[in-house]
Design a protein around this motif. Structure first.
Motif, PDB file in Angstrom:
ATOM      1  N   LYS A 272       0.832  -1.210   0.000  1.00  0.00           N
ATOM      2  CA  LYS A 272       0.000   0.000   0.000  1.00  0.00           C
ATOM      3  C   LYS A 272       0.865   1.257   0.000  1.00  0.00           C
ATOM      4  O   LYS A 272       0.478   2.290  -0.558  1.00  0.00           O
ATOM      5  CB  LYS A 272      -0.929   0.003   1.218  1.00  0.00           C
TER       6      LYS A 272
ATOM      7  N   ASN B  46       1.611   1.798  -3.482  1.00  0.00           N
ATOM      8  CA  ASN B  46       0.408   1.727  -4.328  1.00  0.00           C
ATOM      9  C   ASN B  46       0.523   0.623  -5.384  1.00  0.00           C
ATOM     10  O   ASN B  46       0.150   0.804  -6.543  1.00  0.00           O
ATOM     11  CB  ASN B  46       0.163   3.084  -5.011  1.00  0.00           C
ATOM     12  N   ASP B  47       1.043  -0.541  -4.967  1.00  0.00           N
ATOM     13  CA  ASP B  47       1.164  -1.706  -5.858  1.00  0.00           C
ATOM     14  C   ASP B  47      -0.127  -2.520  -5.743  1.00  0.00           C
ATOM     15  O   ASP B  47      -0.257  -3.420  -4.916  1.00  0.00           O
ATOM     16  CB  ASP B  47       2.385  -2.536  -5.445  1.00  0.00           C
ATOM     17  N   VAL B  48      -1.089  -2.212  -6.602  1.00  0.00           N
ATOM     18  CA  VAL B  48      -2.425  -2.804  -6.529  1.00  0.00           C
ATOM     19  C   VAL B  48      -2.379  -4.297  -6.869  1.00  0.00           C
ATOM     20  O   VAL B  48      -3.058  -5.111  -6.237  1.00  0.00           O
ATOM     21  CB  VAL B  48      -3.393  -2.066  -7.471  1.00  0.00           C
ATOM     22  N   ARG B  49      -1.579  -4.674  -7.876  1.00  0.00           N
ATOM     23  CA  ARG B  49      -1.497  -6.077  -8.277  1.00  0.00           C
ATOM     24  C   ARG B  49      -1.028  -6.955  -7.109  1.00  0.00           C
ATOM     25  O   ARG B  49      -1.613  -8.009  -6.829  1.00  0.00           O
ATOM     26  CB  ARG B  49      -0.549  -6.224  -9.462  1.00  0.00           C
TER      27      ARG B  49
ATOM     28  N   GLN C 172      -1.230  -6.207  -3.974  1.00  0.00           N
ATOM     29  CA  GLN C 172      -2.285  -6.200  -2.949  1.00  0.00           C
ATOM     30  C   GLN C 172      -3.325  -7.278  -3.257  1.00  0.00           C
ATOM     31  O   GLN C 172      -3.804  -7.970  -2.354  1.00  0.00           O
ATOM     32  CB  GLN C 172      -2.946  -4.830  -2.901  1.00  0.00           C
ATOM     33  N   GLY C 173      -3.653  -7.424  -4.551  1.00  0.00           N
ATOM     34  CA  GLY C 173      -4.604  -8.466  -4.942  1.00  0.00           C
ATOM     35  C   GLY C 173      -4.087  -9.852  -4.603  1.00  0.00           C
ATOM     36  O   GLY C 173      -4.849 -10.718  -4.156  1.00  0.00           O
TER      37      GLY C 173
ATOM     38  N   TYR D 256      -4.602 -10.374  -0.868  1.00  0.00           N
ATOM     39  CA  TYR D 256      -6.011 -10.657  -0.567  1.00  0.00           C
ATOM     40  C   TYR D 256      -6.342 -12.110  -0.909  1.00  0.00           C
ATOM     41  O   TYR D 256      -7.102 -12.785  -0.195  1.00  0.00           O
ATOM     42  CB  TYR D 256      -6.925  -9.714  -1.338  1.00  0.00           C
TER      43      TYR D 256
ATOM     44  N   GLN E  22     -12.634  -9.710  -3.627  1.00  0.00           N
ATOM     45  CA  GLN E  22     -11.918  -8.428  -3.667  1.00  0.00           C
ATOM     46  C   GLN E  22     -10.672  -8.549  -4.552  1.00  0.00           C
ATOM     47  O   GLN E  22     -10.388  -7.670  -5.369  1.00  0.00           O
ATOM     48  CB  GLN E  22     -11.524  -8.002  -2.251  1.00  0.00           C
TER      49      GLN E  22
ATOM     50  N   ILE F 188      -9.638  -6.904  -8.557  1.00  0.00           N
ATOM     51  CA  ILE F 188      -8.347  -6.302  -8.938  1.00  0.00           C
ATOM     52  C   ILE F 188      -7.770  -7.022 -10.149  1.00  0.00           C
ATOM     53  O   ILE F 188      -7.291  -6.394 -11.104  1.00  0.00           O
ATOM     54  CB  ILE F 188      -7.362  -6.352  -7.753  1.00  0.00           C
TER      55      ILE F 188
ATOM     56  N   LYS G 183      -9.631  -6.137 -13.300  1.00  0.00           N
ATOM     57  CA  LYS G 183      -9.344  -4.755 -13.695  1.00  0.00           C
ATOM     58  C   LYS G 183      -7.973  -4.660 -14.355  1.00  0.00           C
ATOM     59  O   LYS G 183      -7.791  -3.918 -15.336  1.00  0.00           O
ATOM     60  CB  LYS G 183      -9.403  -3.844 -12.472  1.00  0.00           C
ATOM     61  N   LEU G 184      -7.007  -5.409 -13.829  1.00  0.00           N
ATOM     62  CA  LEU G 184      -5.643  -5.385 -14.381  1.00  0.00           C
ATOM     63  C   LEU G 184      -5.458  -6.403 -15.493  1.00  0.00           C
ATOM     64  O   LEU G 184      -4.392  -6.439 -16.120  1.00  0.00           O
ATOM     65  CB  LEU G 184      -4.625  -5.659 -13.266  1.00  0.00           C
TER      66      LEU G 184
END
Length: 486
Positions: A111, A114-117, A119-120, A123, A144, A148, A151-152
């Motif tokens: 976080k 801001n590494d969203v992938r 983070q997925g 989860y 959740q 992600i 989206k990616l």
């Protein structure tokens, strides 16, 4: 001055060389971190203990890099991935408490950058922890993560999530729903050529067909998974696959095959040091011996099974995970408070810095005012000097004017004298010309003998006397400017 420049250039070169050396060391260490993380992840199904050990080494090195290098792009990605893989190792060792702690630390690191992938992925891992105790919580995290991944458009993550969502429905005994997700997952992994996850899909589908009492299909899939797992030294899948095969052989009363496969699976479970699998094998041996009516052996293995009541176990583990989450939240809150205190301290530092700057500005303003006053005084002095110059100019103008008057007077005097000279010239031309003409005439008369010599001389003397008198008069008139011409 040349020596100074030479020294400066040498220092600059030395600093640049040191910086390049530091960057090279950091790059080397970063490569080592990634190597350890990949090695740890590859061992997750073979030796989870080795996974935890390698991930811990990677984590220590990543934190050292982050501390020493720092900068805008800190090495949080390496730290987060090391925590995540370490959590996976603890998950396969059935250390839920350690695993959730690692996952939450990984999530916090991802976080920050801001590494969203990533983070997925975390989860997804957390969702797996809830598989055996809280289905709704498991689906919440997995859905959740799936949002992600979609989206990616991350196929790898989507494949893992389909398989784990299938695991949830399997535990809920919704076998056809589970099989649907396993098939979707398998298609993705076949497309990607991900052999390890394809083995997992083979095993999961075999388990589903076993529970659907389609033993032939189940055996075919499980044996294929078992063979592929052995070829890749994946100890955990071999042990898990053998457990289902043993149950299948017991159901078909193939006791010899069941005994053989149990012994093999038990050896693999002990190899990966999975106490839960070992306990499951003891229970399977109990089932085998009971069905073979070897009650004494069945009782012995039943006594080896030391498990808490499933409801209590499930409740305690779920509660423990929630407690750890709350502890992590409190730690995050404490860190936030510490951060706010740091911000307040920074604000105080900024206040004093602004105060000092304001003081310096006042000094600068005072210096500027003093400079303005000095300039005003200088301007005043320049004004006085300009006034003096103006006065001197006026004096020069008066002198020039006086000189002009003198020149005018002299000019007038000269004009008068020139006029008199003109008058004298005219006067002489009339007054002197007459006696001269008389002399010339007497000379002509005497030459011709028309006049007496003595008389001619007397007359000539008289003419010369007249001429001399006229010259004297002319001289007097030239010296006396007030005397007018005749």
């Amino acid at each position: 001055m040349n020596k100074f420049y030479t020294l400066f250039i040498l220092l600059l070169i030395g600093y640049s060389t040191q910086a390049e050396a530091s960057d090279a060391i950091a790059l080397k260490d970063t490569t080592e971190v990634l190597k350890l993380i990949n090695q740890a992840y590859d061992n997750r199904l073979t030796s989870p203990e080795q996974t935890v050990s390698d991930a811990a080494k990677a984590l220590a090195l990543a934190e050292e890099i982050e501390y020493n290098v720092g900068g805008v792009h800190k090495f949080y990605r390496g730290i987060g991935e090391a925590y995540r893989v370490k959590g996976i190792g603890n998950y396969y060792l059935n250390q839920a408490s350690k695993s959730i702690d690692d996952y939450l630390n990984a999530l916090n690191a991802f976080k920050k950058i801001n590494d969203v992938r990533s983070q997925g992925k975390v989860y997804n891992n957390i969702g797996n922890l809830y598989l055996d105790n809280n289905f709704s919580k498991a689906l919440e995290y997995l859905q959740q993560a799936l949002g992600i991944a979609e989206k990616l458009d991350d196929d790898q993550l989507k494949g893992s999530l389909y398989m784990n969502i299938g695991n949830v429905y399997y535990r809920k005994q919704s076998y056809y729903q589970a099989l649907n997700y396993y098939n979707k997952s398998n298609l993705i992994f076949e497309k990607m050529g991900d052999t390890v996850n394809m083995i997992q899909c083979l095993q999961n589908r075999g388990v589903i067909y076993f529970h659907l009492n389609q033993f032939d299909t189940a055996e075919k899939l499980l044996l294929a998974a078992n063979k592929a797992a052995k070829e890749r030294d994946l100890n955990k899948p071999v042990a898990s696959t053998n457990l289902t095969l043993a149950s299948l052989y017991i159901a078909e009363s193939r006791f010899t095959d069941a005994e053989k496969i149990v012994q093999e699976g038990l050896a693999y479970s002990e190899l990966v040091k999975d106490e839960k699998l070992t306990s499951d094998y003891n229970y399977t041996i109990y089932q085998l011996e009971a069905k073979r009516k070897n009650y004494q052996s069945a009782l012995y293995h039943l006594q080896l099974i030391y498990r808490q009541d499933s409801l209590i176990h499930t409740s305690n583990e779920s509660t423990q995970i929630n407690i750890i989450q709350e502890q992590f939240k409190r730690q995050a809150a404490e860190k936030e408070n510490a951060l706010q205190q740091q911000v307040q301290q920074n604000d105080r530092i900024k206040f004093w810095a602004v105060t000092v700057v304001a003081g310096l500005l006042l000094v600068v303003i005072a210096l500027l005012i003093s400079n303005v006053k000095r300039k005003a005084k200088t301007n005043e002095q320049l004004t006085d000097l300009n006034g003096e110059v103006s006065r001197q100019k006026e004096n020069l103008d008066r002198i020039n004017h006086h000189l002009e008057e003198i020149i005018d007077e002299r000019t007038k005097d000269l004009q008068i004298k020139n006029k008199k000279l003109s008058e004298y010239s005219s006067y002489l031309s009339h007054q002197i010309r007459g006696p001269i003409a008389t002399l010339r005439g007497l000379m002509n008369l005497e030459r011709e003998g028309l006049v007496d010599e003595q008389e001619c001389i007397n007359m000539m003397d008289k003419c010369v006397s007249d001429i001399d008198q006229k010259i004297i008069e002319m001289s007097e008139m030239l010296n006396d400017t007030g005397k007018k011409v005749f």
